[in-house]
Motif scaffolding. Structure first.
Motif, PDB file in Angstrom:
ATOM      1  N   ARG A 138       0.845  -1.212   0.000  1.00 60.96           N
ATOM      2  CA  ARG A 138       0.000   0.000   0.000  1.00 60.96           C
ATOM      3  C   ARG A 138       0.872   1.251   0.000  1.00 60.96           C
ATOM      4  NH1 ARG A 138      -4.994  -1.710   3.937  1.00 60.96           N
ATOM      5  NH2 ARG A 138      -5.347  -3.725   2.964  1.00 60.96           N
ATOM      6  N   SER A 139       2.021   1.156  -0.604  1.00 60.15           N
ATOM      7  CA  SER A 139       2.994   2.244  -0.644  1.00 60.15           C
ATOM      8  C   SER A 139       2.353   3.554  -1.102  1.00 60.15           C
ATOM      9  CB  SER A 139       4.127   1.868  -1.594  1.00 60.15           C
ATOM     10  OG  SER A 139       5.067   2.905  -1.663  1.00 60.15           O
ATOM     11  N   GLY A 140       2.653   4.601  -0.361  1.00 56.49           N
ATOM     12  CA  GLY A 140       2.136   5.914  -0.714  1.00 56.49           C
ATOM     13  C   GLY A 140       0.745   6.205  -0.192  1.00 56.49           C
ATOM     14  N   ARG A 141       0.144   5.223   0.475  1.00 61.91           N
ATOM     15  CA  ARG A 141      -1.211   5.407   1.013  1.00 61.91           C
ATOM     16  C   ARG A 141      -1.198   5.141   2.513  1.00 61.91           C
ATOM     17  NH1 ARG A 141      -4.412   1.168  -2.188  1.00 61.91           N
ATOM     18  NH2 ARG A 141      -2.354   0.241  -2.395  1.00 61.91           N
ATOM     19  N   ALA A 142      -2.073   5.820   3.219  1.00 61.19           N
ATOM     20  CA  ALA A 142      -2.213   5.575   4.655  1.00 61.19           C
ATOM     21  C   ALA A 142      -2.816   4.192   4.878  1.00 61.19           C
ATOM     22  CB  ALA A 142      -3.107   6.636   5.278  1.00 61.19           C
ATOM     23  N   VAL A 143      -2.356   3.530   5.927  1.00 59.86           N
ATOM     24  CA  VAL A 143      -2.901   2.220   6.290  1.00 59.86           C
ATOM     25  C   VAL A 143      -3.453   2.333   7.709  1.00 59.86           C
ATOM     26  CG1 VAL A 143      -2.395  -0.224   6.649  1.00 59.86           C
ATOM     27  CG2 VAL A 143      -1.193   1.042   4.840  1.00 59.86           C
ATOM     28  N   ALA A 144      -4.745   2.117   7.854  1.00 62.62           N
ATOM     29  CA  ALA A 144      -5.388   2.198   9.168  1.00 62.62           C
ATOM     30  C   ALA A 144      -4.981   1.006  10.027  1.00 62.62           C
ATOM     31  CB  ALA A 144      -6.904   2.222   9.006  1.00 62.62           C
ATOM     32  N   ALA A 145      -4.922   1.240  11.322  1.00 65.51           N
ATOM     33  CA  ALA A 145      -4.596   0.156  12.251  1.00 65.51           C
ATOM     34  C   ALA A 145      -5.564  -1.006  12.078  1.00 65.51           C
ATOM     35  CB  ALA A 145      -4.617   0.668  13.687  1.00 65.51           C
ATOM     36  N   ALA A 146      -6.833  -0.703  11.839  1.00 65.94           N
ATOM     37  CA  ALA A 146      -7.834  -1.761  11.657  1.00 65.94           C
ATOM     38  C   ALA A 146      -7.501  -2.634  10.442  1.00 65.94           C
ATOM     39  CB  ALA A 146      -9.217  -1.151  11.501  1.00 65.94           C
ATOM     40  N   ASP A 147      -6.945  -2.032   9.395  1.00 66.46           N
ATOM     41  CA  ASP A 147      -6.549  -2.809   8.213  1.00 66.46           C
ATOM     42  C   ASP A 147      -5.389  -3.745   8.533  1.00 66.46           C
ATOM     43  OD1 ASP A 147      -8.505  -1.573   6.683  1.00 66.46           O
ATOM     44  OD2 ASP A 147      -7.128  -0.032   5.945  1.00 66.46           O
ATOM     45  N   LEU A 148      -4.443  -3.261   9.340  1.00 67.59           N
ATOM     46  CA  LEU A 148      -3.327  -4.121   9.746  1.00 67.59           C
ATOM     47  C   LEU A 148      -3.817  -5.268  10.627  1.00 67.59           C
ATOM     48  CD1 LEU A 148      -0.543  -1.493  10.483  1.00 67.59           C
ATOM     49  CD2 LEU A 148      -0.547  -3.206   8.670  1.00 67.59           C
ATOM     50  N   VAL A 149      -4.713  -4.958  11.552  1.00 68.77           N
ATOM     51  CA  VAL A 149      -5.270  -6.004  12.425  1.00 68.77           C
ATOM     52  C   VAL A 149      -5.945  -7.075  11.582  1.00 68.77           C
ATOM     53  CG1 VAL A 149      -7.021  -6.494  14.192  1.00 68.77           C
ATOM     54  CG2 VAL A 149      -5.535  -4.501  14.423  1.00 68.77           C
ATOM     55  N   ASP A 150      -6.753  -6.657  10.629  1.00 69.15           N
ATOM     56  CA  ASP A 150      -7.459  -7.610   9.774  1.00 69.15           C
ATOM     57  C   ASP A 150      -6.475  -8.445   8.955  1.00 69.15           C
ATOM     58  OD1 ASP A 150      -9.906  -8.724   8.728  1.00 69.15           O
ATOM     59  OD2 ASP A 150      -9.436  -7.658   6.867  1.00 69.15           O
ATOM     60  N   ALA A 151      -5.454  -7.817   8.401  1.00 67.17           N
ATOM     61  CA  ALA A 151      -4.482  -8.534   7.567  1.00 67.17           C
ATOM     62  C   ALA A 151      -3.644  -9.516   8.379  1.00 67.17           C
ATOM     63  CB  ALA A 151      -3.565  -7.535   6.866  1.00 67.17           C
ATOM     64  N   LEU A 152      -3.333  -9.170   9.618  1.00 67.87           N
ATOM     65  CA  LEU A 152      -2.435 -10.003  10.425  1.00 67.87           C
ATOM     66  C   LEU A 152      -3.154 -11.061  11.252  1.00 67.87           C
ATOM     67  CD1 LEU A 152      -0.023  -7.207  11.648  1.00 67.87           C
ATOM     68  CD2 LEU A 152       0.418  -8.918   9.903  1.00 67.87           C
ATOM     69  N   TRP A 153      -4.326 -10.741  11.778  1.00 65.23           N
ATOM     70  CA  TRP A 153      -4.981 -11.668  12.698  1.00 65.23           C
ATOM     71  C   TRP A 153      -6.416 -12.015  12.336  1.00 65.23           C
ATOM     72  CZ3 TRP A 153      -2.109  -7.497  14.744  1.00 65.23           C
ATOM     73  CH2 TRP A 153      -0.883  -7.860  15.305  1.00 65.23           C
TER      74      TRP A 153
END
Length: 69
Positions: free
Chosen positions: A38-53
């Motif tokens: 997602r280079s160049g774009r903001a990544v929400a914490a919720a998106d990281l949580v969903d992607a990782l767990w």
């Protein structure tokens, strides 16, 4: 020939010129992969949580994400 380079297909690899970079644990590598994709774009914490767990994040998920980032 320097510069940072990352490979996210197959084994996760990072290089700074000819030097291999330590990329941490699998979860840290997954975090880096999400951010790179997602280079160049903001990544929400919720998106990281969903992607990782997905549906079962750890109790201290926000602190864990901060540590990884």
């Amino acid at each position: 020939m320097g510069g940072l380079r990352f490979s996210v297909l197959g084994p996760m690899l990072g290089r700074d010129g000819d030097t291999a970079l330590p990329l941490g644990s699998r979860q840290q590598q997954a975090t880096l992969a999400v951010l790179l994709l997602r280079s160049g774009r903001a990544v929400a914490a919720a998106d990281l949580v969903d992607a990782l767990w997905g549906e079962e994040p750890p109790r201290a998920v926000v602190a864990t994400i901060r540590t990884y980032v």
